[in-house]
Design an enzyme around this catalytic site. Structure first.
Site, PDB file in Angstrom:
ATOM      1  N   GLY A   1       0.786  -1.228   0.000  1.00 46.13           N
ATOM      2  CA  GLY A   1       0.000   0.000   0.000  1.00 46.13           C
ATOM      3  C   GLY A   1       0.817   1.275   0.000  1.00 46.13           C
ATOM      4  N   SER A   2       2.142   1.180  -0.016  1.00 45.35           N
ATOM      5  CA  SER A   2       2.988   2.371   0.069  1.00 45.35           C
ATOM      6  C   SER A   2       2.937   3.189  -1.215  1.00 45.35           C
ATOM      7  CB  SER A   2       4.434   1.960   0.370  1.00 45.35           C
ATOM      8  OG  SER A   2       4.904   1.016  -0.586  1.00 45.35           O
TER       9      SER A   2
ATOM     10  N   LYS B   1       2.981   3.156  -8.677  1.00 45.73           N
ATOM     11  CA  LYS B   1       3.072   4.375  -7.893  1.00 45.73           C
ATOM     12  C   LYS B   1       4.310   5.173  -8.290  1.00 45.73           C
ATOM     13  CE  LYS B   1      -0.491   3.297  -5.308  1.00 45.73           C
ATOM     14  NZ  LYS B   1      -1.709   4.131  -5.189  1.00 45.73           N
TER      15      LYS B   1
ATOM     16  N   ASP C   1       0.383   6.607 -10.703  1.00 46.36           N
ATOM     17  CA  ASP C   1      -0.413   7.203  -9.628  1.00 46.36           C
ATOM     18  C   ASP C   1       0.516   7.954  -8.677  1.00 46.36           C
ATOM     19  OD1 ASP C   1      -2.106   7.786  -7.534  1.00 46.36           O
ATOM     20  OD2 ASP C   1      -2.716   5.724  -7.136  1.00 46.36           O
TER      21      ASP C   1
ATOM     22  N   GLU D   1      -2.805   9.335 -12.149  1.00 51.78           N
ATOM     23  CA  GLU D   1      -3.856   9.333 -11.137  1.00 51.78           C
ATOM     24  C   GLU D   1      -3.480  10.266  -9.985  1.00 51.78           C
ATOM     25  OE1 GLU D   1      -5.795   5.970  -8.162  1.00 51.78           O
ATOM     26  OE2 GLU D   1      -5.093   5.390 -10.167  1.00 51.78           O
TER      27      GLU D   1
ATOM     28  N   GLU E   1     -10.722   8.907  -5.899  1.00 44.60           N
ATOM     29  CA  GLU E   1     -10.709   8.026  -4.725  1.00 44.60           C
ATOM     30  C   GLU E   1     -10.740   8.804  -3.420  1.00 44.60           C
ATOM     31  OE1 GLU E   1      -6.703   6.358  -3.167  1.00 44.60           O
ATOM     32  OE2 GLU E   1      -6.552   6.264  -5.343  1.00 44.60           O
TER      33      GLU E   1
ATOM     34  N   ASP F   1     -14.950   5.533  -4.961  1.00 40.22           N
ATOM     35  CA  ASP F   1     -14.472   4.728  -3.844  1.00 40.22           C
ATOM     36  C   ASP F   1     -15.690   4.326  -3.030  1.00 40.22           C
ATOM     37  OD1 ASP F   1     -11.723   4.352  -1.904  1.00 40.22           O
ATOM     38  OD2 ASP F   1     -13.666   4.416  -0.898  1.00 40.22           O
TER      39      ASP F   1
ATOM     40  N   HIS G   1     -11.642   2.860  -7.731  1.00 42.44           N
ATOM     41  CA  HIS G   1     -10.534   2.586  -6.820  1.00 42.44           C
ATOM     42  C   HIS G   1     -10.933   1.425  -5.919  1.00 42.44           C
ATOM     43  CE1 HIS G   1      -8.850   3.400  -2.665  1.00 42.44           C
ATOM     44  NE2 HIS G   1      -7.754   3.208  -3.372  1.00 42.44           N
ATOM     45  N   ALA G   2      -9.992   0.540  -5.647  1.00 43.09           N
ATOM     46  CA  ALA G   2     -10.278  -0.581  -4.744  1.00 43.09           C
ATOM     47  C   ALA G   2      -9.010  -0.919  -3.970  1.00 43.09           C
ATOM     48  CB  ALA G   2     -10.831  -1.775  -5.505  1.00 43.09           C
TER      49      ALA G   2
ATOM     50  N   GLU H   1     -10.105  -1.620 -10.119  1.00 40.32           N
ATOM     51  CA  GLU H   1      -8.824  -1.959  -9.497  1.00 40.32           C
ATOM     52  C   GLU H   1      -8.923  -3.263  -8.700  1.00 40.32           C
ATOM     53  OE1 GLU H   1      -5.240   0.378  -7.148  1.00 40.32           O
ATOM     54  OE2 GLU H   1      -7.301   1.072  -6.878  1.00 40.32           O
TER      55      GLU H   1
END
Length: 466
Positions: A33-34, A229, A257, A283, A312, A335, A362-363, A393
Site C-alpha cells: 500500500g505504500s 506508484k 499514480d 492518477e 478516490e 471509492d 478505486h479498490a 482496481e
C-alpha cells in the site's frame, strides 16, 4: 425490475443497536500500500454492525490507513442516534430524503458537511444498511440495484446541489436508455465478469526484483493492465517504469499514480519526463480538491495521450460534479467507502454517464474490492455506453478476512451471488486484528516489531455510549 407491490415489502424491521469495531492490519511491515504520500500505511477498517428486532444483521465497512481509524469509529458511534430506532423500510422508501437529513443534522453538519470523517462515518453506516437490506431480500446489492426501476433508483439519491448538472427527470431518462437490453447486459457481466487492472506490482516501497516477480505472476494470471506508484523521486520513477515495461511489454496498458504528491506545474513537468513509458493515465497528480489544477494538467497532457484519473479521495458528489463538468478528469474513480456510501456513488455514476466519462473504481484496501464490484456491475449493466476502458482496481490481499470475499479469475471479477454487500468479517479476523487488543497486535507489540506512539495517549473505549 422490482414491481411496486414487492418493493421493500421485506424490510419492515427496526434497527435496535449499532456497534463499531476498530480493525487494523499491519501492512506497513511489508510496505504493502505504500505510495508517494502514504509511505507506510496499516490498512484498516471501521466495522459497523446493525442489529434488528428480527435478528437479522447488516455489516458495513469504511476504510482508513491505520492511525485515525479510532476517530472514525468514535464518529460512527456518535451518529448512532440517527439510525438506531429507525425502521429500515421507512429509510429506503425515500432514502435520498433520509440522507439529506443525516448529512445535514443541525449540529454535526458543522464538522462536514458530507466530507472528511463525517463522510467516511456516514458511508460506513449506509454500507451496513445496504448489506442489511440485501440480506433481507436474499440478493446481492448489485442485483437489487439492477432490478430497480429508474424511479426507485432516483429516490435513493439526494439531488441537492446537483440539478445544474443532472435533474431527476434526466436521471430517469438515462436509466431508461438501456432498459430493454438489461437482461443481455446482465448475462454478459455474470458470464464474463468485470475487467480489472492491478496495482499489486507497483507499490512505491517494492524493489525492482519484487516488481519483476509480481509482474510475471500477474501476467501468468491473465492481467494486461497495470498501475505503478510514482512521485517521490524522478530518477527512481524512470528506473521502475523501465523495469515494469520490460516485464509487461508495450502491448499492455500501464497507468501511474502520484497520490496527490505534486503541485500543478510540477505534475505537468514530471509527467512530460515520463511520456516515453506511454502511461494511459496519471492518477491523483495533485490536491484531490483542486478542480482548476486538474483541468490544467488534463489540457497539458492531452497531446501526449495521457488522461487524468481521480476521485478516490474526492469528498462528495458536488466535487465530482465540478471535475466531470470542467474536463478535469478523463477517468472517474469512485471509492465505495467515501462520501455517503452507496447512494452518493450512484449520483456520481449518473453524472459520469451523462458526460460519457469512463468509471474505473478505486479498490484494494480492506473491503473496497468486495463492495465496489457491486457498484461497477450496476454501472456496466444500467448506465455505461461501453465496457471499453472501464477497469476496476484489484489488489490481491486482505480478502481472506471476509465470509464472501471478492474473487478474480483471468483478470476479471466474478460477480458475487451471495445475499448482502460482501462485507461480513470472519469472527477470527475480529479476534486477531481488533486494535489494539487483538491477538496479532499484542504479539507484535510484545515482540517489539511494531511501535505505535499514539497508544501512549489516553484512548476512549469503544463503543462510547452516554
Amino acid at each position: 425490475m422490482c414491481s411496486s407491490e414487492s418493493y421493500l415489502s421485506s424490510l419492515d424491521v427496526q434497527i435496535v443497536d449499532l456497534t463499531v469495531e476498530d480493525i487494523r492490519f499491519p501492512t506497513s511491515l511489508e510496505l504493502d500500500g505504500s505510495d508517494a504520500i502514504h509511505p507506510s500505511p496499516d490498512y484498516a477498517a471501521c466495522y459497523v454492525v446493525l442489529n434488528t428486532n428480527s435478528g437479522q444483521r447488516g455489516f458495513g465497512i469504511t476504510f482508513t490507513l491505520g492511525r485515525g481509524n479510532e476517530i472514525v469509529a468514535h464518529c460512527i458511534d456518535s451518529l448512532r442516534f440517527l439510525v438506531v430506532g429507525c425502521n429500515l423500510k421507512e429509510i429506503f422508501t425515500n432514502m435520498g430524503a433520509w440522507l439529506y437529513k443525516v448529512n445535514n443534522e443541525g449540529q454535526l453538519r458543522w464538522l462536514g458537511p458530507e466530507k472528511g470523517v463525517i463522510g467516511l462515518s456516514v458511508g460506513g453506516i449506509v454500507n451496513a444498511l445496504w448489506d442489511l437490506r440485501a440480506r433481507l431480500e436474499g440478493k446481492p446489492v448489485w442485483k437489487i440495484l439492477v432490478d430497480s426501476t429508474p424511479e426507485q433508483i432516483v429516490s435513493l439519491i439526494d439531488f441537492t446541489y446537483l440539478t445544474d448538472c443532472i435533474t431527476e427527470e434526466e436521471a430517469i431518462t438515462m436509466l431508461e436508455k438501456y432498459r430493454e437490453s438489461v437482461e443481455d447486459r446482465e448475462k454478459d457481466i455474470v458470464d464474463n465478469g468485470i475487467a480489472t487492472y492491478t496495482t499489486a506490482v507497483g507499490w512505491l516501497g517494492y524493489d525492482d526484483n519484487k516488481i519483476r516477480r509480481l509482474s510475471k505472476q500477474f501476467l501468468s494470471e491473465g492481467f494486461t493492465d497495470f498501475k505503478m506508484k510514482v512521485g517521490s523521486n524522478l530518477q527512481d520513477d524512470i528506473r521502475r517504469l523501465k523495469t515494469i515495461r520490460e516485464c509487461i511489454g508495450w502491448e499492455n496498458n500501464l497507468m501511474v499514480d502520484a497520490n496527490q504528491k505534486w503541485s500543478c506545474g510540477q505534475a505537468i513537468d514530471w509527467m512530460k519526463k515520463l511520456t516515453e513509458f506511454k502511461p494511459l493515465w496519471i492518477e491523483e497528480p495533485t490536491s484531490p480538491d483542486d478542480v482548476i489544477a486538474h483541468k490544467q494538467i488534463s489540457e497539458a497532457l492531452h497531446p501526449y495521450g495521457i488522461g487524468v484519473a481521480t476521485g478516490e479521495a474526492c469528498q462528495n458528489r458536488v466535487m465530482f460534479k465540478q471535475f466531470l463538468a470542467s474536463g478535469g478528469m478523463q477517468f472517474c474513480q469512485i471509492d465505495s467507502a467515501r462520501m455517503s456510501g452507496v447512494n452518493e456513488v450512484l449520483a456520481v455514476l449518473l453524472m459520469a454517464a451523462k458526460y460519457d466519462i469512463p468509471v474505473c473504481p478505486h479498490a484494494g484496501g480492506v473491503g473496497l474490492c468486495e463492495m465496489v464490484q457491486h457498484l461497477q456491475a450496476f454501472y456496466l449493466i444500467r448506465l455505461s455506453s461501453s465496457q471499453k476502458n472501464r477497469w476496476t482496481e484489484w489488489v490481491d490481499h486482505l480478502h481472506w478476512p471476509f465470509t464472501n470475499p471478492a474473487v478474480v479469475k483471468s483478470a476479471r471479477y466474478i460477480v458475487p451471488n451471495a445475499p448482502g454487500y460482501s462485507t461480513e468479517l470472519k469472527e477470527e479476523c475480529k479476534r486477531d486484528y481488533a486494535y489494539p487488543n487483538g491477538k496479532v497486535w499484542k504479539e507484535l507489540f510484545n515482540s517489539g516489531k511494531y511501535v505505535d506512539p499514539s497508544l501512549k495517549q489516553k484512548m476512549f473505549p469503544l463503543p462510547h455510549k452516554i
